[in-house]
Design a protein around this motif. Structure first.
Motif, PDB file in Angstrom:
ATOM      1  N   LEU A 137       0.763  -1.163   0.005  1.00 43.96           N
ATOM      2  CA  LEU A 137       0.063   0.191   0.079  1.00 43.96           C
ATOM      3  C   LEU A 137       0.847   1.407   0.165  1.00 43.96           C
ATOM      4  CD1 LEU A 137      -2.691  -1.079   2.578  1.00 43.96           C
ATOM      5  CD2 LEU A 137      -2.785  -1.160   0.139  1.00 43.96           C
ATOM      6  N   PRO A 138       0.498   2.436  -0.693  1.00 46.24           N
ATOM      7  CA  PRO A 138       1.282   3.499  -0.865  1.00 46.24           C
ATOM      8  C   PRO A 138       1.172   4.517   0.326  1.00 46.24           C
ATOM      9  CG  PRO A 138      -0.653   3.684  -2.404  1.00 46.24           C
ATOM     10  CD  PRO A 138      -0.720   2.322  -1.662  1.00 46.24           C
ATOM     11  N   SER A 139       2.187   5.169   0.593  1.00 43.82           N
ATOM     12  CA  SER A 139       1.782   6.681   0.995  1.00 43.82           C
ATOM     13  C   SER A 139       1.745   7.704  -0.088  1.00 43.82           C
ATOM     14  CB  SER A 139       3.039   6.988   2.118  1.00 43.82           C
ATOM     15  OG  SER A 139       3.187   6.005   3.192  1.00 43.82           O
ATOM     16  N   LEU A 140       1.441   9.029   0.308  1.00 42.84           N
ATOM     17  CA  LEU A 140       1.013   9.781  -0.444  1.00 42.84           C
ATOM     18  C   LEU A 140       1.362  11.279  -0.178  1.00 42.84           C
ATOM     19  CD1 LEU A 140      -0.625  10.693  -3.121  1.00 42.84           C
ATOM     20  CD2 LEU A 140      -2.602  10.889  -1.816  1.00 42.84           C
ATOM     21  N   ILE A 141       1.737  11.933  -1.000  1.00 39.18           N
ATOM     22  CA  ILE A 141       2.211  13.403  -1.100  1.00 39.18           C
ATOM     23  C   ILE A 141       1.234  13.997  -2.181  1.00 39.18           C
ATOM     24  CG2 ILE A 141       3.650  15.233  -1.520  1.00 39.18           C
ATOM     25  CD1 ILE A 141       5.696  13.798   0.062  1.00 39.18           C
ATOM     26  N   GLU A 142       0.258  14.903  -2.062  1.00 37.62           N
ATOM     27  CA  GLU A 142      -0.438  15.554  -2.975  1.00 37.62           C
ATOM     28  C   GLU A 142      -0.169  17.152  -3.082  1.00 37.62           C
ATOM     29  OE1 GLU A 142      -4.379  14.601  -2.467  1.00 37.62           O
ATOM     30  OE2 GLU A 142      -5.145  15.072  -4.485  1.00 37.62           O
ATOM     31  N   VAL A 143      -0.077  17.787  -4.133  1.00 42.59           N
ATOM     32  CA  VAL A 143       0.151  19.227  -4.261  1.00 42.59           C
ATOM     33  C   VAL A 143      -0.845  19.389  -5.395  1.00 42.59           C
ATOM     34  CG1 VAL A 143       1.738  20.789  -5.296  1.00 42.59           C
ATOM     35  CG2 VAL A 143       2.541  18.905  -4.282  1.00 42.59           C
ATOM     36  N   ARG A 178       6.759   4.104  -1.230  1.00 35.96           N
ATOM     37  CA  ARG A 178       6.823   3.106   0.029  1.00 35.96           C
ATOM     38  C   ARG A 178       7.035   3.967   1.177  1.00 35.96           C
ATOM     39  NH1 ARG A 178       8.307  -2.175  -2.283  1.00 35.96           N
ATOM     40  NH2 ARG A 178       8.864  -1.974  -4.442  1.00 35.96           N
ATOM     41  N   SER A 179       6.724   3.483   2.402  1.00 36.35           N
ATOM     42  CA  SER A 179       6.707   4.066   3.537  1.00 36.35           C
ATOM     43  C   SER A 179       8.082   4.459   3.934  1.00 36.35           C
ATOM     44  CB  SER A 179       6.113   3.122   4.786  1.00 36.35           C
ATOM     45  OG  SER A 179       6.621   1.902   5.110  1.00 36.35           O
ATOM     46  N   GLY A 180       9.042   3.647   3.453  1.00 34.26           N
ATOM     47  CA  GLY A 180      10.383   3.951   3.911  1.00 34.26           C
ATOM     48  C   GLY A 180      11.327   4.962   3.049  1.00 34.26           C
TER      49      GLY A 180
END
Length: 380
Positions: free
Chosen positions: A61-67, A130-132
């Protein structure tokens, strides 16, 4: 728990609280190719689901940065130029314009370094990782900062939107109205305005602000004027969406947007008393304006309505939750006459109290126009 590959809104709660394992949600380690697409039968069909595609490639499952609010063409050009040797896969959707002459890029997804997914879609830039890999994901965000539009807080309001499995905002330009409170409103409004500005600007505290009055009294125009004095995010919410704001999606949004002012116009149905039946929207308002989450995040809600105050749910009027109620009345006769004269309209021999709509919407003979008249405020 069964996982439906076409359902983007399945219940994540058991996974998030540790009662289920990843294998319970995804029984197979291989995700079918068709499962990476949004459901074409849904109204919000969006070609590819970036979250499913990430899982199909990386089995996590992904982590996300959204602009939000980026310069699409400039961003796409920079990604493809600067990351040319690092892009391992590329997917895109193009739509032919109405004239049938030019293909417009509406969605492009890149797989970078075989570990990141970058997406540019509808003015938004998303980095899935990925979380890392948070540090490198932040490097991508900073690297393309020149392609982000600068938003003047005082010139915009955000519109709350629900797309796919998340709640986000879209900026809407909102020019400041050319008016002064002393000429356009009755004398009891300026002290109310000073209090609202002072308390809404504060970094701590929250609550409900109710503005009522018949249509055309200038509620929307006043809110437009008010938000240009606030140096914080203001989010416009339709009554329909406000009624559906319960749940984990909204909680996540609030956590990411603390110290926000929400504006709900024409909220009669949302605010009405539960004495005559259920009202699902009340629970949301109660939590936002006096619940633990609302207090912790300093959330303010400004709601307008046209009905009588006695029809509003009593729980919303409780001291400690309701910060203020102000009712907009017709502009006093003397002020109405002065405003008519300043606009070049004929002034009656015996001035009467008038609504702002009747003052501003006049035909060539100086008579009020009621049918199909132009409105002022957010809907101008």
């Amino acid at each position: 728990m069964d996982f439906n590959p076409y359902n983007e809104r399945f219940d994540w709660a058991p996974f998030s609280n540790g009662k289920a394992k990843l294998s319970d949600l995804f029984p197979s380690t291989k995700l079918d190719l068709h499962s990476t697409f949004s459901d074409p039968m849904e109204d919000n069909f969006e070609y590819l689901s970036e979250f499913r595609l990430f899982y199909a490639f990386f089995k996590t499952l992904p982590s996300l940065i959204e602009v939000e609010d980026v310069k699409v063409d400039a961003l796409v050009n920079r990604i493809e130029t600067e990351l040319q040797d690092r892009i391992t896969s590329r997917f895109q959707r193009q739509v032919l314009d109405g004239a049938g002459r030019k293909l417009k890029l509406t969605n492009v997804i890149y797989i970078v370094d075989d570990r990141f997914l970058l997406q540019v879609e509808k003015g938004e830039f998303r980095i899935l990782y990925r979380s890392g890999d948070m540090a490198m994901a932040r490097e991508f965000m900073e690297r393309f900062r020149r392609c982000y539009k600068r938003r003047n807080v005082k010139e915009t309001i955000s519109m709350l939107i629900h797309r796919d499995d998340r709640i986000s905002t879209k900026p809407i330009k909102l020019p400041k109205p050319k008016l002064t409170l002393s000429t356009h409103y009755n004398d009891d409004l300026p002290p109310v305005h000073e209090r609202m500005v002072r308390e809404l600007r504060a970094k701590e505290g929250g609550g409900l602000w109710l503005l009522s009055g018949e249509p055309g009294m200038g509620k929307s125009t006043y809110i437009n004027h008010l938000i240009h004095t606030l140096d914080k995010e203001v989010v416009f919410v339709t009554p329909t969406m406000a009624a559906a704001m319960e749940g984990t999606l909204m909680s996540r949004f609030l956590i990411d947007h603390p110290n926000t002012v929400f504006v709900i116009e024409d909220g009669e149905e949302l605010l009405k008393s539960r004495d005559n039946g259920s009202n699902n929207g009340i629970a949301m308002l109660l939590n936002l304006t006096d619940g633990l989450l609302g207090k912790a995040l300093s959330i303010h809600v400004i709601a307008t309505f046209n009905t009588e105050l006695r029809k509003i749910d009593k729980a919303l009027l409780r001291k400690g939750r309701l910060r203020l109620h102000y009712r907009f009345e017709p502009l006093a006769a003397e002020k109405s006459a002065a405003l008519l004269a300043s606009l070049g309209h004929p002034v009656p021999e015996e001035p009467v109290a008038m609504s702002l709509a009747d003052i501003y919407n006049r035909d060539d003979n100086g008579l009020p126009v009621h049918e199909g008249s132009k409105k002022i405020g957010f809907r101008s």
